[in-house]
Design an enzyme around this catalytic site. Structure first.
Site, PDB file in Angstrom:
ATOM      1  N   LYS A   1       5.231   2.261   8.705  1.00  0.00           N
ATOM      2  CA  LYS A   1       3.975   3.010   8.960  1.00  0.00           C
ATOM      3  C   LYS A   1       2.895   1.749   9.237  1.00  0.00           C
ATOM      4  O   LYS A   1       2.159   2.051  10.408  1.00  0.00           O
ATOM      5  CB  LYS A   1       3.501   3.931   8.097  1.00  0.00           C
ATOM      6  CG  LYS A   1       4.418   5.046   7.996  1.00  0.00           C
ATOM      7  CD  LYS A   1       3.704   6.288   6.814  1.00  0.00           C
ATOM      8  CE  LYS A   1       4.903   7.426   6.658  1.00  0.00           C
ATOM      9  NZ  LYS A   1       4.172   8.341   5.597  1.00  0.00           N
TER      10      LYS A   1
ATOM     11  N   LYS B   1       5.125   2.066  -3.032  1.00  0.00           N
ATOM     12  CA  LYS B   1       5.241   3.362  -3.386  1.00  0.00           C
ATOM     13  C   LYS B   1       5.467   3.431  -4.818  1.00  0.00           C
ATOM     14  O   LYS B   1       5.970   2.502  -5.603  1.00  0.00           O
ATOM     15  CB  LYS B   1       6.435   4.187  -2.493  1.00  0.00           C
ATOM     16  CG  LYS B   1       6.248   5.365  -2.383  1.00  0.00           C
ATOM     17  CD  LYS B   1       5.114   5.909  -1.632  1.00  0.00           C
ATOM     18  CE  LYS B   1       5.083   7.209  -1.120  1.00  0.00           C
ATOM     19  NZ  LYS B   1       4.303   7.593   0.017  1.00  0.00           N
TER      20      LYS B   1
ATOM     21  N   THR C   1      -3.637  13.044   6.897  1.00  0.00           N
ATOM     22  CA  THR C   1      -2.184  12.947   7.385  1.00  0.00           C
ATOM     23  C   THR C   1      -2.310  14.047   8.217  1.00  0.00           C
ATOM     24  O   THR C   1      -1.437  13.942   9.364  1.00  0.00           O
ATOM     25  CB  THR C   1      -1.322  13.195   6.113  1.00  0.00           C
ATOM     26  OG1 THR C   1      -1.559  12.255   4.983  1.00  0.00           O
ATOM     27  CG2 THR C   1       0.080  13.356   6.612  1.00  0.00           C
TER      28      THR C   1
ATOM     29  N   SER D   1      -6.553   5.351   4.282  1.00  0.00           N
ATOM     30  CA  SER D   1      -6.621   4.754   3.183  1.00  0.00           C
ATOM     31  C   SER D   1      -7.145   3.442   3.651  1.00  0.00           C
ATOM     32  O   SER D   1      -7.811   2.953   2.749  1.00  0.00           O
ATOM     33  CB  SER D   1      -5.346   4.968   2.469  1.00  0.00           C
ATOM     34  OG  SER D   1      -5.185   6.229   1.731  1.00  0.00           O
TER      35      SER D   1
ATOM     36  N   LYS E   1       0.879  -1.102   0.026  1.00  0.00           N
ATOM     37  CA  LYS E   1       0.183   0.044  -0.024  1.00  0.00           C
ATOM     38  C   LYS E   1       0.787   1.338   0.015  1.00  0.00           C
ATOM     39  O   LYS E   1       1.807   1.321   0.573  1.00  0.00           O
ATOM     40  CB  LYS E   1      -0.898  -0.204   1.152  1.00  0.00           C
ATOM     41  CG  LYS E   1      -1.873   1.190   1.555  1.00  0.00           C
ATOM     42  CD  LYS E   1      -3.148   1.007   0.620  1.00  0.00           C
ATOM     43  CE  LYS E   1      -3.993   2.178   0.507  1.00  0.00           C
ATOM     44  NZ  LYS E   1      -3.488   3.136  -0.272  1.00  0.00           N
TER      45      LYS E   1
END
Length: 426
Positions: free
Chosen positions: A106, A118, A202, A360, A82
């Site tokens: 994370k 990513k 965020t 997300s 992810k």
């Protein structure tokens, strides 16, 4: 004439600013502290999969331009990978690899069933038309379609990408897959299966971390002097949240410089005046440099811009009691050590900016079950997840007597290492 070879000192300095090498260094330390053998590090120091693609796009001048794109999948032992897709002229393979490792960390810190991914495309969206951006977005999905999907790898927005770009990407993937597939990507518009709270996630996560860190330091958020470097998505929302909580935001900055007012800036006015890329300081004459902004006398400093902003050279000049990293990699390892020795509480990026991947995940869950939550439900769930992650990292730092960055890596890497071990990979 032969060019001079770089000196050992220059090479050493480049290594310190190399985000992939510095990330690998801390991963190794974390695994050593946890007692894992070296083969675990050998598995986790690089992505399990890295794809480089070439994307041909017909530009508005009728010429074909070839763009380079990347997709890194760090580790899928826990579950699908992810992570966001960034559009930026400085995107590189090494950067994308490092960012995918951070995403794995994370996910581990906030206990999500994901590994890290990513992506990035080397382009400058500020110089591209709407139609050209759509062409790049769709071309990227076509190029990586074989390795992504709701059970493989789930993209999301990142630097210079937004819900519109996610919508184009979802539509392109749904065409290839031949059915509507909203769970392929997160950060979508609400009407296409997006989640409430995703755009501000965020910044909300950073705000929760600031509140928790302030409690540990005995500082009241109301009346606290806050400096935010960066005024993009995370930075601008964060400045607004801090302002609304009664904090005094005395400094903000963007790519063109910084603004400082010891009595507090009018954040609502600045938000109204900024452009779509988060730029506002070019409208003012009396600006300060980003370097000066970082060294302002304040209680809470939030680097929310780019990598390597707090370094060995300026770490001794940081006057904040708390530094919370909203950006990826804004503090070097040497600077981390200096801040820790000075008693400054540093909340690392892999913890502080985990709100985005958390919401997300919520969006992906809602897409999978076809049932959608209210904004209040999303915020309540986010608060629980971030507070639990913060407490876990803080307790690890105290009991293991390590700084918060190493503690966060220890918490984040454990889940991947255990999942890889149980699968029989190591």
């Amino acid at each position: 004439m032969v060019a001079d070879k770089p000196t050992d000192a220059a090479n050493e300095n480049n290594d310190k600013l190399d985000v992939l090498k510095s990330t690998q260094t801390v991963v190794k330390k974390a695994l050593d502290k946890l007692g894992y053998p070296n083969e675990v590090y050998e598995l986790l120091k690089e992505p399990v999969r890295m794809m480089t693609v070439r994307i041909p796009v017909r530009m508005d001048n009728d010429h074909i331009k070839i763009f380079t794109g990347y997709r890194s999948q760090h580790n899928d032992a826990v579950g699908p990978t992810k992570g966001g897709v960034r559009f930026h002229p400085n995107v590189s393979e090494k950067e994308v690899k490092a960012l995918s490792i951070w995403m794995s960390l994370k996910a581990g810190i906030v206990d999500l069933p994901y590994g890290g991914g990513k992506g990035g495309i080397v382009c400058d969206p500020r110089e591209m038309s709407f139609r050209e951006l759509e062409g790049v977005s769709r071309g990227y999905v076509r190029a990586i379609s074989q390795i992504v999907g709701p059970t493989k790898d789930i993209p999301a927005p990142d630097v210079f990408t937004n819900s519109q770009i996610m919508a184009w990407m979802m539509d392109e993937y749904s065409r290839i897959d031949e059915f509507n597939n909203p769970g392929f990507i997160t950060g979508k518009p609400l009407v296409l299966g997006g989640s409430h709270g995703r755009e501000t996630a965020t910044a909300k996560g950073v705000t929760i971390c600031i509140e928790e860190a302030a409690k540990k330091k005995g500082i009241s958020v109301e009346g606290a002097r806050v400096v935010v470097q960066g005024f993009g998505n995370a930075g601008s929302f964060l400045a607004k949240f801090m302002h609304d909580r009664g904090a005094k935001v005395i400094g903000i900055s963007d790519a063109y410089g910084g603004l400082h007012d010891p009595d507090g800036l009018d954040i609502d006015y600045l938000l109204d005046r900024r452009d779509s890329f988060g730029t506002v300081t070019n409208l003012f004459k009396n600006t300060i440099s980003n370097e000066e902004l970082l060294e302002l006398d304040c209680d809470i400093l939030v680097p929310a811009a780019i990598e390597n902003q707090i370094r060995e050279e300026n770490a001794h000049n940081i006057k904040a009691s708390i530094v919370v990293e909203a950006a990826n990699g804004p503090t070097t390892l040497d600077a981390t050590r200096i801040l820790s020795e000075r008693g400054i509480l540093l909340v690392p990026d892999v913890l502080a900016s985990s709100g985005g991947v958390t919401v997300s995940y919520f969006e992906w869950v809602q897409n999978n079950q076809g049932y959608y939550w209210t904004e209040e439900e999303v915020e309540e769930k986010l608060h629980k997840v971030i507070v639990k992650g913060f407490d876990n990292v803080y307790k690890t730092a105290e009991t293991r007597r390590v700084d918060m960055r190493l503690a966060a890596y220890m918490v984040g890497v454990r889940k991947m290492a255990e999942a890889s071990r149980f699968r029989g990979w190591i």
